[in-house]
Design a protein around this motif. Structure first.
Motif, PDB file in Angstrom:
ATOM      1  N   ASP A  89       3.561  13.865   7.762  1.00  9.29           N
ATOM      2  CA  ASP A  89       2.193  12.825   8.269  1.00  9.29           C
ATOM      3  C   ASP A  89       1.761  12.139   6.724  1.00  9.29           C
ATOM      4  O   ASP A  89       1.914  10.260   7.372  1.00  9.29           O
ATOM      5  CB  ASP A  89       0.949  13.765   8.250  1.00  9.29           C
ATOM      6  CG  ASP A  89       1.089  14.040   9.715  1.00  9.29           C
ATOM      7  OD1 ASP A  89       1.873  13.829  10.314  1.00  9.29           O
ATOM      8  OD2 ASP A  89       0.279  14.891   9.832  1.00  9.29           O
ATOM      9  N   ALA A  93       2.264   7.488   6.893  1.00  8.81           N
ATOM     10  CA  ALA A  93       1.766   6.726   7.165  1.00  8.81           C
ATOM     11  C   ALA A  93       2.003   5.892   5.459  1.00  8.81           C
ATOM     12  O   ALA A  93       2.148   4.172   5.258  1.00  8.81           O
ATOM     13  CB  ALA A  93       0.652   7.488   6.150  1.00  8.81           C
ATOM     14  N   ARG A  97       3.141   1.358   6.348  1.00 12.65           N
ATOM     15  CA  ARG A  97       2.322   0.711   4.968  1.00 12.65           C
ATOM     16  C   ARG A  97       3.802  -0.271   4.027  1.00 12.65           C
ATOM     17  O   ARG A  97       3.224  -1.721   3.985  1.00 12.65           O
ATOM     18  CB  ARG A  97       1.609   1.582   3.668  1.00 12.65           C
ATOM     19  CG  ARG A  97       1.175   1.433   3.947  1.00 12.65           C
ATOM     20  CD  ARG A  97      -0.731   2.144   2.556  1.00 12.65           C
ATOM     21  NE  ARG A  97       0.331   3.880   2.916  1.00 12.65           N
ATOM     22  CZ  ARG A  97      -0.074   4.606   2.808  1.00 12.65           C
ATOM     23  NH1 ARG A  97      -1.145   5.273   3.675  1.00 12.65           N
ATOM     24  NH2 ARG A  97      -0.105   5.640   2.348  1.00 12.65           N
TER      25      ARG A  97
END
Length: 172
Positions: A89, A93, A97
């Motif tokens: 996870d 993320a 980004r």
């Protein structure tokens, strides 16, 4: 020049050798690349049958446990799938980004079963970001079912990996 696959998989080398190689490469690349991914680290506990330790984020430095310590007298090894999913996870993320390269310690037992870092692999592929990983001989059939024919197999050789990166790196 022929097209080079954006996924490189290191094969036929001991896991510790590959993780040391990946660590050296990412330390070198850190100043010029936005890295996402995780590398395996030993747990440092003596007299344990289980060698699984931690996954360390290349983006944040955070460590994610990937083992359940069953104590020094245990002869069993228990991977902590929850810790690996949490790491996946975090990598997803980091990819969202923005990054130049994703380095994932390995495609192994959990990933072959559809879990573990599989979500991070999927996120990198969906984002079109180059991926560097490793896979053990026992998991090659699952890896090939997942990634073939979109990968190139490389030896555990820094020069060959650097050449692959130079070939797939987006132009500035």
């Amino acid at each position: 020049m022929a097209s080079v696959e954006k996924i490189a998989v290191v094969q036929e080398a001991p896991a510790a050798t590959v993780q040391d190689l990946f660590r050296s490469l990412t330390d070198h690349w850190r100043t010029s690349l936005r890295l996402a991914g995780v590398l395996a680290e030993d747990h440092g506990l003596v007299d344990r049958a289980c060698r699984a330790g931690y996954l360390r984020s290349l983006a944040s430095g955070k460590r994610f446990p990937m083992f359940q310590d069953l104590g020094p007298s245990s002869t069993a090894c228990h991977l902590d799938g929850g810790g690996v999913l949490t790491a996946a996870d975090a990598v997803r993320a980091d990819i969202a980004r923005g990054c130049d390269l994703v380095v994932l310690s390995k495609f192994g037992k959990l990933e072959a079963g559809g879990g573990g870092l599989r979500g991070a692999f999927d996120a990198a592929l969906e984002a079109g970001v180059p991926v560097l990983t490793s896979v053990g001989r026992g998991f090659m059939p699952a890896w090939e079912a997942f990634a073939a024919p979109h990968f190139v197999a490389l030896p555990a050789d820094a020069g060959r990996i650097e050449q692959w990166w130079a070939d797939v790196r987006p132009s500035p």
